[in-house]
Write an enzyme that holds these catalytic residues in place. Structure first.
Site, PDB file in Angstrom:
ATOM      1  NE  ARG A 189      -2.076  -0.802   3.231  1.00  0.00           N
ATOM      2  CZ  ARG A 189      -3.050  -1.677   3.149  1.00  0.00           C
ATOM      3  NH1 ARG A 189      -4.270  -1.287   2.946  1.00  0.00           N
ATOM      4  NH2 ARG A 189      -2.807  -2.956   3.318  1.00  0.00           N
ATOM      5  CB  THR A 190       3.643   2.427   2.152  1.00  0.00           C
ATOM      6  OG1 THR A 190       2.913   2.154   3.341  1.00  0.00           O
ATOM      7  CG2 THR A 190       4.437   3.687   2.335  1.00  0.00           C
ATOM      8  CE  LYS A 224      24.654  -9.531  -7.428  1.00  0.00           C
ATOM      9  NZ  LYS A 224      24.716  -8.765  -8.674  1.00  0.00           N
ATOM     10  NE  ARG A 265       7.690   0.563   4.627  1.00  0.00           N
ATOM     11  CZ  ARG A 265       6.411   0.244   4.757  1.00  0.00           C
ATOM     12  NH1 ARG A 265       6.000  -0.976   4.538  1.00  0.00           N
ATOM     13  NH2 ARG A 265       5.540   1.174   5.088  1.00  0.00           N
ATOM     14  CG  HIS A 294       4.724   4.480   8.211  1.00  0.00           C
ATOM     15  ND1 HIS A 294       5.033   5.217   7.090  1.00  0.00           N
ATOM     16  CD2 HIS A 294       3.940   3.478   7.779  1.00  0.00           C
ATOM     17  CE1 HIS A 294       4.450   4.680   6.032  1.00  0.00           C
ATOM     18  NE2 HIS A 294       3.787   3.625   6.423  1.00  0.00           N
TER      19      HIS A 294
END
Lengths: 184, 316
Positions: B62-63, B90, B112, B140
């Site tokens: 959603r975000t 890696k 995020r 958030h």
């Protein structure tokens, strides 16, 4: 050098006559069955409201619609403008699809606000035609090929000067002043 | 709206770095973008020479969608990156990863990251605006901004003295911390409500009330923000470690119609999604007229447009 005084360009009696003339010129070309007025925020919408009120007196049968359009998000100087640009309320309660639109602003200077306004208008539909009505046309200062159809008064001024339109609702009197420098 | 305002910070790292004036400015700008989103053509050219990188080192649906839509509605160019299948696997460091992306002339980073403070760290290393789209269990901020925006639509612009409860898994929720900070900035009374094991001990120091009784909280509150039980942060194999069973959690902290009907006044119900229907909230409540859950999602795009617009402008 003598400092130039701020000058009243349009005193209140002449202001009223000009508004009246603009309203009559609009009626000459539009019967307002298919035409809407759209004022550019923030200052053009005041003129659009005044014209709408006068048109309603002159054409009591017609349903004259008046929208307020904010072009802030459509400007071309978003990231180069000296100060941040804050948006104004956009109040368009109708679509302009297939309509004739008279875009209204108080002062026409470089033409860039009108360019942004035309883009913003297209987000509300594709009008059949768009005309431009302004209270003040500052000639010889255009940066884009934009010309008004209805003009309150032509003014020849230099770039550093600033034209200020005052309204009875906010300033107590209807008049136009030429300032020698842009107010902070 | 007063003219020519700008945000006090070059980044959006968390609500902690925002003032009341910043939040009001974001909300006022979001109101105008919400109007844009309801037009026949839902797009403006403000960010047309601007490139935004969405860096998601942790999963999101959603975000991420909401940010991407917000960017596209502003006409920005968008590049997306997710940690799965990338050079992060890696052994590349965060700063190297981001600098490589910035070398391709990216103007803003939306990120995020699972580690709290990753954004703060990155902000000291790079010089483009960073938007925090969630850092672990910390903050958030855009969720809190859209939650408070939606609350102001529902309860009125002035939240002073309004009673807002955040219910559920406070411990693992980044939404909880950002929300309570934002609500406090706006003058609301904030309470958290959840099992003892899911409410951090230090929380009272932030000036919030703590309750372990949902029935009493329903009587107190003007609005409830129901948080999701985060199964993925509980433990391995879908086991629950912080309470005896999901059934017991639902008995004590699940929001049902019966519980809501005991309230003396109608409550506004929020949920940041994704909903565990039948756990923290019943379908009947989630789909009721008092729930503004889908308004929150709609407002999310407008609020994120406002954040991107204001941060992009600040550079200009």
């Amino acid at each position: 050098m003598l400092e130039m005084q701020n000058q009243v360009l349009i005193p209140p009696p002449q202001f009223a006559l000009i508004l009246d003339r603009l309203a009559h010129q609009l009626i000459e070309h539009h019967d307002f069955s298919e035409t809407d007025l759209v004022g550019l925020q923030p200052r053009g919408s005041r003129l659009a409201e005044r014209l709408t009120a006068r048109l309603k007196e002159l054409l009591p049968e017609a349903n004259v619609r008046c929208g307020k359009l904010d072009a802030t998000f459509f400007r071309d100087d978003f990231r180069t403008h000296a100060k941040p640009l804050s948006p104004n309320v956009n109040d368009m309660e109708f679509d302009v699809e297939g309509r004739h639109v008279v875009l209204v602003d108080d002062v026409l200077f470089t033409g860039r606000t009108i360019r942004a306004g035309l883009d913003a208008l297209l987000a509300h539909g594709r009008p059949n035609s768009v005309a431009l009505a302004v209270l003040i046309d500052r000639r010889f200062s255009r940066e884009l090929p934009i010309e008004p159809n209805y003009i309150g008064k032509h003014i020849d001024s230099i770039g550093a000067q600033h034209v200020k339109v005052e309204w009875a609702e906010e300033h107590g009197v209807d008049q136009v002043i030429l300032l020698n420098e842009k107010p902070q | 709206m007063s003219e020519n305002q700008t945000l006090s910070s070059p980044h959006l790292l968390g609500i902690r770095g925002l003032s009341r004036e910043d939040i009001d400015l974001i909300h006022a700008t979001a109101t105008e973008f919400k109007d844009v989103l309801n037009r026949p053509i839902k797009k403006v050219p403000s960010l047309r020479d601007f490139t935004v990188a969405n860096l998601f080192f942790e999963n999101s649906t959603r975000t991420r969608l909401s940010f991407e839509l917000a960017e596209k509605r502003l006409s920005a160019d968008v590049v997306n990156f997710s940690a799965a299948g990338s050079s992060v696997k890696k052994g590349e460091t965060l700063v190297d990863t981001v600098n490589n992306i910035l070398a391709m002339k990216v103007d803003m980073v939306v990120m995020r990251h699972p580690h709290p403070g990753a954004h703060q760290f990155l902000a000291s290393k790079i010089d483009v605006p960073i938007v925090n789209a969630g850092d672990g269990t910390h903050e958030h901020p855009t969720q809190a901004l859209l939650d408070t925006f939606s609350l102001r639509e529902s309860l009125g612009q002035d939240l002073t003295g309004k009673n807002i409860a955040i219910v559920g898994d406070i411990q693992h929720s980044r939404v909880a911390l950002s929300n309570l900070l934002a609500l406090q900035r706006l003058g609301a009374n904030v309470r958290v409500c959840g099992p003892e094991t899911l409410v951090p001990r230090h929380l009272r120091e932030l000036g919030v009330e703590v309750s372990h009784d949902l029935d009493e909280t329903v009587q107190w509150a003007d609005a409830l923000n129901m948080l999701r039980i985060q199964m993925e942060r509980q433990g391995p194999d879908d086991s629950v470690r912080f309470f005896p069973s999901l059934r017991e959690y639902t008995m004590r902290f699940g929001l049902t119609m019966e519980r809501l009907e005991q309230a003396s006044r109608p409550l506004t119900i929020m949920h940041p999604g994704p909903i565990n229907r039948g756990v923290e909230i019943t379908s009947e409540v989630a789909d009721s007229e008092h729930a503004i859950i889908l308004d929150q999602v709609e407002n999310g795009v407008a609020v994120r447009m406002a954040v991107l617009y204001l941060l992009a402008q600040r550079r200009g």
